[in-house]
Motif scaffolding. Structure first.
Motif, PDB file in Angstrom:
ATOM      1  N   ARG A   1     -14.511   1.522  -3.124  1.00 52.53           N
ATOM      2  CA  ARG A   1     -14.598   0.109  -2.710  1.00 52.53           C
ATOM      3  C   ARG A   1     -15.081  -0.750  -3.877  1.00 52.53           C
TER       4      ARG A   1
ATOM      5  N   LEU B   1      -8.382   4.650  -3.181  1.00 52.57           N
ATOM      6  CA  LEU B   1      -9.191   4.771  -4.395  1.00 52.57           C
ATOM      7  C   LEU B   1     -10.256   5.854  -4.247  1.00 52.57           C
TER       8      LEU B   1
ATOM      9  N   VAL C   1      -7.573  -3.610   3.439  1.00 51.93           N
ATOM     10  CA  VAL C   1      -8.589  -3.427   2.400  1.00 51.93           C
ATOM     11  C   VAL C   1      -9.238  -2.049   2.550  1.00 51.93           C
TER      12      VAL C   1
ATOM     13  N   LEU D   1     -12.214  -1.433  -6.201  1.00 51.93           N
ATOM     14  CA  LEU D   1     -11.316  -2.431  -5.605  1.00 51.93           C
ATOM     15  C   LEU D   1     -11.872  -3.835  -5.818  1.00 51.93           C
ATOM     16  N   HIS D   2     -13.152  -4.015  -5.554  1.00 48.01           N
ATOM     17  CA  HIS D   2     -13.758  -5.338  -5.717  1.00 48.01           C
ATOM     18  C   HIS D   2     -13.841  -5.742  -7.186  1.00 48.01           C
TER      19      HIS D   2
ATOM     20  N   LEU E   1      -4.144   1.083 -10.182  1.00 48.86           N
ATOM     21  CA  LEU E   1      -4.596  -0.296 -10.432  1.00 48.86           C
ATOM     22  C   LEU E   1      -3.471  -1.154 -11.006  1.00 48.86           C
TER      23      LEU E   1
ATOM     24  N   SER F   1       0.798  -1.238   0.000  1.00 46.95           N
ATOM     25  CA  SER F   1       0.000   0.000   0.000  1.00 46.95           C
ATOM     26  C   SER F   1       0.827   1.284   0.000  1.00 46.95           C
TER      27      SER F   1
ATOM     28  N   LEU G   1      -6.793   0.509   1.177  1.00 45.99           N
ATOM     29  CA  LEU G   1      -6.778   0.525  -0.285  1.00 45.99           C
ATOM     30  C   LEU G   1      -8.039   1.194  -0.833  1.00 45.99           C
ATOM     31  N   ALA G   2      -9.192   0.851  -0.254  1.00 45.28           N
ATOM     32  CA  ALA G   2     -10.456   1.455  -0.694  1.00 45.28           C
ATOM     33  C   ALA G   2     -10.437   2.963  -0.460  1.00 45.28           C
TER      34      ALA G   2
END
Length: 193
Positions: free
Chosen positions: A152, A129, A122, A155-156, A86, A65, A125-126
């Motif tokens: 989010r 973004l 997570v 990310l998914h 990404l 990260s 990271l979200a």
């Protein structure tokens, strides 16, 4: 006179012990033995085996990260930063998996046991973004919306390219082109109408 034992030295050694013995067999005693200290010395820095493993996992995830943060703060269009973020996430994770598959599998096993650490990763990271998306919304490059929800979702939507559960697919030909296609699809969804 010996150097004082630091948490960083313990984590370095714990990584080596985990590499050598694997998560199932590695113990705090093994780490202490490799450092030539008592296991009590390790416990002064980490209250339990789980705490030590969580710290190793957290440090490993930070290696993923932290470089991404530089992209978030860059002065460039949000769409460019989103793309670069990404690609860097995907190439970092894929590079770790192909560069040292045994260590990657060890860390994957650790992440399965460190749910709170992984959830925080997570979320981080979200959030990265979301900040890129918020900039794009503020500049009118992206349609208005809730940056946290969109971050989010992105990310998914790209999990195939960075989630360790998909590591077996990372050697497939054309993976880079697939990521580019998913990026273009996401960008089309974010575009102002």
């Amino acid at each position: 006179m010996a150097e004082p034992l630091t948490a960083e030295a313990i984590l370095d050694t714990a990584e080596e012990v985990l590499r050598r013995y694997g998560p199932a067999k590695a113990s705090v005693v093994d780490v202490a033995r490799a450092l030539d200290v008592s296991h009590g010395s390790v416990y002064r820095h980490f209250s339990s085996k789980a705490a030590l493993r969580d710290a190793v996992t957290e440090r490993w995830l930070a290696r993923v990260s932290e470089p991404l943060e530089a992209i978030v703060g860059r002065r460039a269009k949000a769409s460019r930063r989103l793309h670069d973020w990404l690609v860097l996430l995907a190439t970092t994770k894929q590079g770790m998996a192909t560069g040292d598959p045994e260590l990657f599998e060890t860390f994957h096993e650790l992440t399965l046991a460190s749910r709170e650490v992984v959830a925080a990763h997570v979320d981080h990271l979200a959030d990265q973004l979301a900040r890129i998306v918020a900039d794009g919304m503020a500049d009118g490059e992206f349609a208005p919306g809730d940056p946290a929800v969109v971050g989010r979702a992105v990310l998914h939507a790209t999990a195939k390219f960075h989630h360790p559960a998909h590591a077996a697919e990372w050697g497939e030909p054309g993976l880079d082109q697939e990521l580019e296609a998913v990026y273009r699809l996401i960008l089309s969804g974010l575009a102002t109408r």
